[in-house]
Design a protein around this motif. Structure first.
Motif, PDB file in Angstrom:
ATOM      1  N   VAL A   1       1.023  -0.847   0.263  1.00 42.88           N
ATOM      2  CA  VAL A   1      -0.268   0.211  -0.121  1.00 42.88           C
ATOM      3  C   VAL A   1       0.843   1.044  -0.608  1.00 42.88           C
ATOM      4  N   HIS A   2       2.074   1.142   0.932  1.00 45.71           N
ATOM      5  CA  HIS A   2       2.888   2.312   1.203  1.00 45.71           C
ATOM      6  C   HIS A   2       3.663   2.552   0.510  1.00 45.71           C
ATOM      7  N   GLY A   3       4.067   1.244   0.659  1.00 52.30           N
ATOM      8  CA  GLY A   3       5.698   1.094  -0.363  1.00 52.30           C
ATOM      9  C   GLY A   3       7.047   1.055   1.014  1.00 52.30           C
ATOM     10  N   GLY A   4       6.432   1.143   2.515  1.00 51.58           N
ATOM     11  CA  GLY A   4       7.339   0.724   3.700  1.00 51.58           C
ATOM     12  C   GLY A   4       7.758  -0.832   3.323  1.00 51.58           C
TER      13      GLY A   4
ATOM     14  N   GLU B   1       8.063  -1.605  10.051  1.00 54.44           N
ATOM     15  CA  GLU B   1       6.432  -1.033  10.408  1.00 54.44           C
ATOM     16  C   GLU B   1       6.357  -2.126  11.269  1.00 54.44           C
TER      17      GLU B   1
END
Lengths: 537, 316
Positions: free
Chosen positions: B84-87, B92
Motif C-alpha cells: 500500500v505505501h511501500g514502507g 512497521e
C-alpha cells in the motif's frame, strides 16, 4: 486507510466560459493574496502562533498525493504542496503556484510560475518540477490512481524556468478543474522523489506547512513554513493530526481540549455535544456526499427497465432523509446538489421515478412479468452504519411495492470489489465519492466501453452525452448536457441515487477563522484547510 | 533440557512453513482485491489504472512464484515492503510491536499484581466475610468487555480528570513516565478482566492445594499460617495460574486490537487489522509470521518457567 476517493472537495469543475474562450487572447488572473478561502474572521484580528490539534479517525497510509487514493492523505498533503491553480471559497479557479495562466487555444494551456518560491528543503520550484510532477503520474511505474486523468496530456514544454505549456490531445473541458484539485496535481520536487523513491514517508512541497514527523497510526506533525509565498500566512505554528479511531474517544478528547477539531458522520452528534462546554458545532452547509446504488443488469430482473423503475419509485427518498439523516440531507443524483447547477438540487418531484409511488412500482413489476413482486438482495457495508440504516428503511418501503429485499452485510474490501466489478447478486449500495468535475463523476462509471461500467449497462445516448460533456467548453451548454444526462439516468434507472449528506464538524471555540467547505460523504469528512485558521488563546 | 529446547526450536521450522503457506493462501483467497482498495472507488474503474498497479506491484505473477519470492526474501532477512505505501514491513513491525508489548506487559502486571494476591487472600481464614464481595467483583470484571471498560475510563476521565490524557501513545524510551501514564488506562481496561480470571484460578488452585496432605503436615508440625500459605501452598498452586497467565499473554500480543483502537494505540493488532482491510498482502504475511514466532517462543518460555517453579517437571 479510507478508500473513498475524493469526497471532500467542493470543487465544481466550473470552467469560466470567458476564461476558457478568450481564444488566442491572453487571460491573466490577478493574484489575490488571501483568496483561498474567504476570511470571515469573527473574533477580531488573527493572532499568530499555537498548534492546532486535529483528531482524525483514520491514519493516512502514506503521504504521497500522487500515489494515495485515501482522503486522509490529501487532507495532509494539501497543506504541504501547492498546485498550479486552486479554488477560492466561491469555487472560482485562481492561480496558486502559477502567477497567471492563459488558454492559447482549446488544447494549449500556458502557466507562468511565481518566481523565487522555495520547496521546504530549500530549492526553488521551477517549470521542470511542474513537468516532472505530471510526467511522474503518467509514468506507469508510479502506479498513480490519477494516471488515467493525465493521459489526456500530449506533451509538456518548458520554454523557460518559469513557464510551463501543456498541450492536450484534444479539447478537454475538465482540464483546469483537475489542475485545481489538490491531490490530482500537487507539484512535487524531482530531487526529493528521486532520492526517497516516493513521497509516502517524506515530504517537501511549497505549501503553507512542512512535514515534521509522520508516525503511521499515531501522529502527523506539520510545522509552519516561514517562507510560504502568501505573506503572513499561515497563522498557526503547526498542525498535529492525532489518529484516534474510536469516535467516543475522539469526542472525549474534544471535551478535554486534547484536540481542537474533529468531525463526525453521525447526524445526531450535535445532540451529543450540545452539553459540552466550549465546543462549537458546524452543520454541513451543502450536501456533497451521495450514495450510489447499483443494480446488476447482466441478468433478470434488473435488465428490465420496468423493474429498475419500480425499485426507484419504491423508495420514499424524503422519508429516508427524514428518518436516517434527521433531515440533514437532500435528494441527489450522481452529481450532488452542492455541485448545482451541474448537480440536481430540487425535490423528488423534479426527476422521473424519484417520487414515492408503490402503486406505480407494483404496476411496473406486473408489466415486467412479476405480478407477485420480486425477491432480491441488497449488499450494504456495515462499515458505514448509516448506509445500513438506509438499506433497512428502504427495505420496508420496497416491501409495500412488492420488492422483497434481503440485506447482505459484508466486509468492506469484498463489498467494494463486488460493487466495482458487478459481481453482487441483485443490488449493492455504498457511499460514493464526490468528484471535482461532472465528467469525473460520470465518465468512467457510465460509459459503455469503460472497463468497469457500474451495473454493466450499455447506452449509446449516454456515451454521446459523456463525450459532449468532455469536449464542450461553453459552460451553459455543458450544464445542459449534464442535466440532460441526470434526467436520462433517472428515467432509465441505470443506477439509483437516494440522497446526499454531509459530515458534522466539531471544534473548540478557541479555533477561529475556520471556514467550513462542504465536500463530505458519509464516512468521510469535509475538506479541511487550515492556512487561515488561528487560535484565540 | 537443552535437547528439549533444541527440539522445540526445531519444531518451529515446520510450524512456520505451515503458517506461511496458510496465511499466504488465505489472504489471497479472501474476496476483495488490493487494486480496488488502492485506487479507490473511482480510479479503480479505469482499466488502464488497474493494469498499471498490477504491473508495478507484480501482482500478475502466479501465486506460487509470489510465495517463493516472498520466502526467499525472508530467508535473506527481508520481510518485504508494504504494497500500500511501500514502507518496509520490518520497520512497521518494529514500530508497532513495542507498543503492544508495553500494553501487554503492563496489563499482565496489573492482572497478576491484583489477581494472585486477592486470590490468595480470599482463601485465608479471615477472608470468609469478604469472599462474596470478591466473587461478585471478579464476576463483574470477567463479564465486562474490555472495550466497554475502556470507553467508560475515557469518558469518565474526560469528565472528571480532564488534565489526564488517556489517549495515544508516547514511546517508552522517549519519556518513560509519560509513556507509562498514557498506557495505564488501557492496561487497566485489559488487566481488570484478566486479574479476575487469575484470581479465580489462584483461588481454586489454592483451595485444592490447601486440602492436600503436605499442607496438613506443615500445619501439624506447627508452621505459622503465613508460611503454610505462601511457602507451602502458593508455590504449588501456581502452575495452573502460570498456564492461564501464559495463555492470556499470548492472546494479548496481537489480540488487543479493540483496546488499541479505543485508546488510539499504534500497536501490532491494529497494524494487522488495517493491513487486512487494505489487502496489504506482504504486510499481513510478515506480521502474521512474526506473531507466530512470538507465540511459539512465549509458549516455550512458559514451559521453561514451569520447570523453574516446579523442578519436578522435567522435559526430556
Amino acid at each position: 486507510m479510507d478508500v473513498e476517493d475524493d469526497a471532500r472537495h467542493l470543487i465544481r469543475g466550473e470552467i469560466d466560459r470567458r476564461t476558457f474562450l478568450k481564444g488566442a487572447g491572453v487571460t491573466l488572473l490577478a493574484l489575490s493574496q488571501f483568496d483561498r478561502i474567504a476570511m470571515a474572521a469573527p473574533g477580531g484580528p488573527p493572532k499568530r502562533g499555537g498548534v492546532l490539534v486535529v483528531g482524525s479517525d483514520v491514519s493516512p497510509p502514506g503521504l504521497d498525493p500522487a500515489k494515495s487514493a485515501a482522503a486522509h492523505t490529501w487532507m495532509i498533503s494539501e497543506h504541504v504542496y501547492s498546485n498550479l491553480l486552486r479554488r477560492n471559497s466561491f469555487n472560482k479557479l485562481v492561480p496558486d503556484l502559477a502567477e497567471s495562466y492563459e488558454v492559447s487555444n482549446p488544447t494549449t494551456f500556458v502557466f507562468k510560475l511565481r518566481k523565487g518560491v522555495q520547496f521546504h528543503h530549500g530549492r526553488e520550484a521551477t517549470a521542470e518540477d511542474v513537468k516532472y510532477s505530471f510526467e511522474r503520474m503518467i509514468d506507469q511505474r508510479t502506479a498513480s490512481p490519477w494516471r488515467s486523468i493525465w493521459l489526456i496530456i500530449d506533451r509538456i514544454e518548458t520554454p523557460d524556468k518559469y513557464t510551463v505549456r501543456f498541450v492536450t490531445r484534444r479539447p478537454f473541458a475538465p482540464f483546469l478543474s483537475y489542475l485545481g484539485t489538490p491531490h490530482y496535481s500537487a507539484i512535487v520536487p524531482r530531487d526529493v522523489v528521486e532520492k526517497s523513491g516516493d513521497l509516502q514517508q517524506t515530504a517537501s512541497g511549497t505549501g503553507p506547512f512542512m512535514l515534521e514527523r509522520f508516525v503511521a497510526e499515531n501522529i502527523v506533525v506539520l510545522k509552519r513554513n516561514p517562507n510560504y509565498f502568501e505573506s503572513g500566512l499561515p497563522y498557526l505554528d503547526g498542525i498535529e493530526y492525532r489518529i484516534i479511531p474510536d469516535e467516543t474517544a475522539r469526542l472525549a478528547a474534544l471535551r478535554t481540549g486534547t484536540i481542537h477539531y474533529t468531525w463526525s458522520v453521525d447526524p445526531l452528534v450535535d445532540e451529543q455535544v450540545k452539553t459540552m462546554p466550549g465546543v462549537a458545532v458546524l452543520l454541513p452547509k451543502g450536501y456533497c456526499g451521495q450514495h450510489t446504488m447499483v443494480l446488476n443488469q447482466t441478468k433478470p430482473p434488473f435488465n428490465d427497465v420496468r423493474v429498475r423503475r419500480a425499485v426507484s419509485a419504491g423508495i420514499n427518498r424524503r422519508e429516508v432523509i427524514r428518518t436516517v439523516l434527521r433531515g440533514k440531507g437532500a435528494i441527489s443524483t450522481k452529481i450532488p446538489p452542492c455541485d448545482a447547477p451541474y448537480g440536481y438540487s430540487g425535490n423528488e418531484k423534479g426527476l422521473p421515478y424519484y417520487e414515492y409511488n408503490p402503486t406505480l412500482a407494483r404496476q411496473l413489476l406486473s408489466e415486467a412479468g412479476y405480478p407477485n413482486g420480486i425477491d432480491t438482495s441488497l449488499e450494504v457495508p456495515p462499515r458505514f452504519p448509516f448506509t445500513v440504516r438506509t438499506g433497512e428503511v428502504m427495505r420496508e418501503q420496497w416491501a409495500q411495492a412488492g420488492i422483497r429485499v434481503t440485506l447482505r452485510q459484508g466486509e468492506w474490501g469484498a463489498l467494494l470489489t463486488a460493487f466495482v466489478r458487478t459481481t453482487y447478486d441483485g443490488m449493492s449500495i455504498i457511499p460514493t465519492v464526490w468528484q471535482p468535475d461532472p465528467d469525473a463523476h460520470m465518465y468512467d462509471i457510465f460509459h459503455s466501453d469503460s472497463g468497469i461500467n457500474l451495473g454493466k449497462f450499455r447506452d449509446a445516448y449516454v456515451d454521446q452525452l459523456l463525450e459532449q460533456g468532455r469536449t464542450t467548453i461553453e459552460r451553459d451548454k455543458r450544464i445542459g448536457i449534464y442535466q440532460q444526462m441526470q434526467r436520462h439516468i433517472a428515467e432509465q434507472a441505470y443506477m439509483i441515487f437516494v440522497y446526499a449528506s454531509g459530515a458534522v464538524e466539531l471544534m473548540r471555540d478557541v479555533v477561529k477563522g475556520y471556514v467550513s467547505l462542504p465536500g463530505a460523504q458519509p464516512g468521510s469528512r469535509s475538506r479541511q484547510y487550515f492556512s487561515q485558521v488561528w487560535l484565540d488563546k | 533440557m537443552q535437547a528439549y529446547l533444541a527440539k522445540r526450536l526445531a519444531l518451529l521450522i515446520p510450524t512456520l512453513i505451515g503458517i506461511s503457506v496458510v496465511s499466504f493462501l488465505v489472504i489471497h483467497l479472501i474476496p476483495g482485491d488490493l487494486v480496488t482498495v488502492l485506487l479507490g472507488i473511482t480510479a479503480s474503474q479505469n482499466e488502464q489504472n488497474r493494469q498499471a498497479i498490477i504491473a508495478a506491484l507484480q501482482l500478475d505473477r502466479p501465486l506460487a512464484v509470489q510465495y517463493l519470492h516472498w520466502i526467499a526474501g525472508i530467508l535473506r532477512g527481508d520481510l518485504g515492503r508494504s504494497l500500500v505505501h511501500g514502507g518496509s514491513v520490518g520497520t512497521e513491525i518494529a514500530r508497532s510491536f513495542p507498543v503492544t508489548v508495553q500494553l501487554t506487559v503492563m496489563s499482565m502486571a496489573i492482572a497478576i499484581g491484583m489477581g494472585v494476591p486477592l486470590g490468595v487472600l480470599s482463601v485465608m481464614r479471615g477472608a470468609r466475610r469478604i469472599e462474596p464481595l470478591v466473587r461478585i467483583t471478579s464476576l463483574l470484571f470477567i463479564s465486562t468487555p474490555a472495550f466497554f471498560m475502556g470507553t467508560v475510563l475515557i469518558v469518565l476521565g474526560a469528565r472528571y480528570l480532564p488534565a489526564v490524557s488517556t489517549l495515544g501513545h508516547v514511546p517508552f524510551l522517549d519519556a518513560p513516565l509519560a509513556s507509562v501514564g498514557h498506557m495505564l488506562p488501557p492496561s487497566l481496561a485489559l488487566g481488570a478482566a484478566i486479574s479476575a480470571i487469575l484470581l479465580r484460578y489462584t483461588r481454586a488452585s489454592m483451595l485444592e492445594v490447601l486440602g492436600q496432605d503436605f499442607v496438613r503436615t506443615a500445619r501439624a508440625k506447627g508452621a505459622p499460617e503465613r508460611r503454610v500459605v505462601y511457602r507451602h501452598a502458593l508455590v504449588n498452586a501456581l502452575i495452573p495460574v502460570i498456564a492461564a497467565a501464559g495463555i492470556q499473554f499470548v492472546a494479548l500480543i496481537g489480540g488487543a486490537v479493540i483496546i488499541e483502537e479505543v485508546f488510539a494505540l499504534p500497536g501490532i493488532g491494529r497494524l494487522v487489522v488495517n493491513a487486512i482491510y487494505q489487502r496489504d498482502y506482504t504486510l499481513i504475511q510478515g506480521a502474521v509470521l512474526f506473531l507466530t514466532v512470538n507465540a511459539v517462543l512465549i509458549n516455550l518460555a512458559i514451559d521453561v518457567l514451569y520447570h523453574l517453579v516446579d523442578p519436578r517437571i522435567v522435559y526430556a
